[in-house]
Structures are given as C-alpha cells and as structure tokens.
Design a protein around this motif. Structure first.
Motif, PDB file in Angstrom:
ATOM      1  N   ASN A 150     -79.742  40.808  26.958  1.00  0.00           N
ATOM      2  CA  ASN A 150     -79.359  42.197  27.470  1.00  0.00           C
ATOM      3  C   ASN A 150     -80.546  42.516  28.314  1.00  0.00           C
ATOM      4  N   SER A 151     -81.634  42.023  27.823  1.00  0.00           N
ATOM      5  CA  SER A 151     -82.812  42.579  28.317  1.00  0.00           C
ATOM      6  C   SER A 151     -84.228  41.935  28.044  1.00  0.00           C
ATOM      7  N   VAL A 152     -85.127  41.715  28.850  1.00  0.00           N
ATOM      8  CA  VAL A 152     -86.206  41.169  29.007  1.00  0.00           C
ATOM      9  C   VAL A 152     -87.492  42.054  29.275  1.00  0.00           C
ATOM     10  N   ALA A 153     -88.599  41.968  28.656  1.00  0.00           N
ATOM     11  CA  ALA A 153     -89.650  42.544  29.184  1.00  0.00           C
ATOM     12  C   ALA A 153     -90.923  41.916  28.482  1.00  0.00           C
ATOM     13  N   THR A 154     -92.109  42.250  28.869  1.00  0.00           N
ATOM     14  CA  THR A 154     -93.383  41.821  28.489  1.00  0.00           C
ATOM     15  C   THR A 154     -94.087  42.818  27.559  1.00  0.00           C
ATOM     16  N   ALA A 155     -95.100  42.564  26.477  1.00  0.00           N
ATOM     17  CA  ALA A 155     -95.711  43.485  25.858  1.00  0.00           C
ATOM     18  C   ALA A 155     -97.028  42.922  25.436  1.00  0.00           C
ATOM     19  N   GLY A 156     -98.064  43.408  24.975  1.00  0.00           N
ATOM     20  CA  GLY A 156     -99.203  43.230  24.462  1.00  0.00           C
ATOM     21  C   GLY A 156    -100.250  42.525  25.865  1.00  0.00           C
ATOM     22  N   PRO A 157    -101.672  42.268  25.654  1.00  0.00           N
ATOM     23  CA  PRO A 157    -102.495  41.958  26.481  1.00  0.00           C
ATOM     24  C   PRO A 157    -102.025  40.532  27.249  1.00  0.00           C
ATOM     25  N   SER A 158    -101.611  39.833  26.387  1.00  0.00           N
ATOM     26  CA  SER A 158    -101.323  38.380  26.971  1.00  0.00           C
ATOM     27  C   SER A 158     -99.912  38.630  27.652  1.00  0.00           C
ATOM     28  N   PHE A 159     -99.372  39.754  28.144  1.00  0.00           N
ATOM     29  CA  PHE A 159     -97.920  39.874  28.647  1.00  0.00           C
ATOM     30  C   PHE A 159     -96.824  38.902  27.998  1.00  0.00           C
ATOM     31  N   ASN A 199    -100.453  47.868  24.812  1.00  0.00           N
ATOM     32  CA  ASN A 199     -99.771  47.976  23.247  1.00  0.00           C
ATOM     33  C   ASN A 199     -99.432  46.842  22.879  1.00  0.00           C
ATOM     34  N   ASP A 200     -99.785  46.411  21.442  1.00  0.00           N
ATOM     35  CA  ASP A 200     -99.552  45.288  20.934  1.00  0.00           C
ATOM     36  C   ASP A 200     -97.873  45.012  20.347  1.00  0.00           C
ATOM     37  N   TYR A 201     -97.362  46.002  20.722  1.00  0.00           N
ATOM     38  CA  TYR A 201     -95.763  46.159  20.165  1.00  0.00           C
ATOM     39  C   TYR A 201     -94.874  46.029  21.249  1.00  0.00           C
ATOM     40  N   ALA A 202     -93.671  45.234  21.144  1.00  0.00           N
ATOM     41  CA  ALA A 202     -92.486  45.383  22.010  1.00  0.00           C
ATOM     42  C   ALA A 202     -91.458  46.046  21.168  1.00  0.00           C
ATOM     43  N   TYR A 203     -90.924  47.298  21.835  1.00  0.00           N
ATOM     44  CA  TYR A 203     -90.059  47.936  21.296  1.00  0.00           C
ATOM     45  C   TYR A 203     -88.572  47.779  21.602  1.00  0.00           C
TER      46      TYR A 203
END
Length: 289
Positions: A150-159, A199-203
C-alpha cells in the motif's frame, strides 16, 4: 489576436466589461515578453457583500524549476476582504510508456528518491514491487513480498526503502528483494509509511488506529508500537525534518506528535475521511473525501 503582435516592450492595455457586471475590467500585457510570457492582471474594485472568483493567466515557458509564487492584494481590495489564492501548473500533455515495464497487477503507487541517482519503485497488489535506477529503461522485480503493498518510503541517512501492506506486512527493500521486518507485530492493514533522511525511524499507520515505527539504522530492523489514542483507520502519514509526525484518518482524524512517540488528537471540525498530506515548503495541505 486580443493584444496584437507588438514587441516594443510597452505595456499594452485592453479595457472591456469582461465579466458583464457593468464595471470596466483592465487587462495589461508586457509586450517585451511576447515570445515567452503573457501576464494578465485583472484590476477591479469589489464589494465585500459578494464572493468573487477570478483567474489570472500567467504562461511561463522557462525551463527553470519554479519553487514558489508570491501573490499579493492591492489597494483595490476592500478592508476586511479575505483572499484565497490557488496556483496550478499545466503539465506536458505527452507521456512516455516504458516498454520494459509490464504487469496486469493493480498498481497502488509509485515512489521516487534521489540517493546519488534516482531510484523509482512501482508497487501494487499481491506483493508486486519493481524498481528502476535508469529512469525506466529497465525494471527489476523484487521478490519476497506476498501481501498487497500500500505504501513505500525511505527513511534514515542511508535512504533505506521500506514497504508496508495488508495484514500488518512490512518489508525492507534492497537489490536482493523484499525482506519481512516486524513480522507478527501487527495484523491490521498498514496503509502508509513515511520518513526523512534526518530521522532514524520509518513511521507506519494503518487500520484500527495502528501506528508503529521501525529503526532502519539497526543491523536488524526492529519495530515499536505506539499509542495513537484512536481506533479510527489511519490513511496518511507525514514525518517532518524536526522529527514531528502527522497522521490523517477516517472521520476527520488528525494526530500530531512533536517527538515521534506520543500523539495528540486535533479537532478539524469535519467528519470526512482524511487520506493524506501535500505541501512544498509551506503551507501544509490535508486532503480527503
């Protein structure tokens, strides 16, 4: 032609009762930009007793990216009048079909990010995930996902790319495939995921008020369930650079967190379902049914 074809750089006025309301309307064009810009300014005094809708046409053929537009009212606007401005971009009417991309699966979205080169992921039902790193010339299927994505995103300094889907499914994406994370932590459909590179987290947020976050910087991605304070289905998510989090959901639900862990419910005065957020630098828009 309304303004003719003069290119002497003068400002060329036309006066007419354009909207047939009994008042003269003045349009002005800068002739020096005849090849690239057409600027029409509608100057008229309005009464406060009537709502007006006007359209100012500005056609700009520049190849430069336009990041913001400043619009102002002038002395013709009566005291106490509120002005609502809407700006729209006219897109190219040509689309390119990717010969190497083909699927009969329902697609649910496309997500693109830039980490020393553009990467685009297309995702859909039945665990469908494909990505391209060459602007669509070639597509690679990522195996390992089973549920509707349903959804995709990147998170954190390494994407780090993360995908979420039905029945509590969450996956970390890499060239090797889709690796399940947080297995068994949630069973509700997960509808949205978001993060930032600071941010180190994916919400993630989903049905029945589910909200959790995943530490994407850990060697093994771990998940933490958060108390949202609502049982409404949650549909949209936004994570800001200052680590604050916004969540939108059914029946006008809007949750806000300044620290990414505890949430406050806001009353927007609507019972319509809210589905997501959109913005540039400012302002922030919430859209829904």
């Amino acid at each position: 032609e309304l303004f003719g074809s003069e290119t002497d750089g003068s400002r060329l006025p036309v006066v007419s009762d354009y909207d047939l309301d009994g008042d003269y309307d003045v349009f002005i064009r800068n002739g020096s930009y005849v090849e690239t810009n057409y600027n029409y300014y509608h100057n008229q005094t309005f009464t406060t007793a009537t709502d007006y809708t006007l359209q100012s046409n500005v056609i700009d053929n520049t190849a430069d990216d336009i990041y913001s537009v400043t619009l102002t009212g002038n002395d013709f606007t009566p005291t106490g009048t509120s002005l609502l401005y809407y700006v729209a971009a006219v897109l190219d009417d040509s689309w390119t079909s990717f010969d190497n991309f083909s699927t009969s699966t329902n697609l649910n979205g496309v997500y693109t990010w830039d980490n020393n080169g553009l990467t685009t992921v297309a995702y859909g039902d039945d665990g469908f995930i494909q990505f391209t790193s060459d602007e669509g010339d070639s597509w690679t299927t990522l195996s390992g996902a089973l549920e509707n994505i349903n959804s995709v995103a990147t998170a954190g300094p390494s994407f780090t790319p993360v995908a979420v889907g039905d029945n509590g499914s969450a996956y970390s994406l890499s060239d090797e495939g889709a690796t399940p994370v947080c297995a068994g932590d949630e069973t509700e459909n997960i509808n949205a995921v978001a993060g930032t590179d600071s941010n180190d987290y994916a919400y993630s947020a989903g049905d029945s008020g589910v909200v959790f976050r995943a530490d994407v910087t850990a060697d093994t991605i771990t998940c933490e369930s958060l108390v949202s304070g609502t049982s409404e289905d949650l549909n949209g998510l936004r994570v800001n650079e200052d680590d604050s989090v916004l969540v939108a959901g059914d029946n006008g639900t809007l949750l806000s967190s300044s620290n990414g862990t505890s949430f406050t419910l806001f009353d927007l005065g609507t019972s319509e379902d809210l589905n997501g957020f959109a913005s540039g630098n400012s302002p922030l828009y919430i859209f829904g049914n």
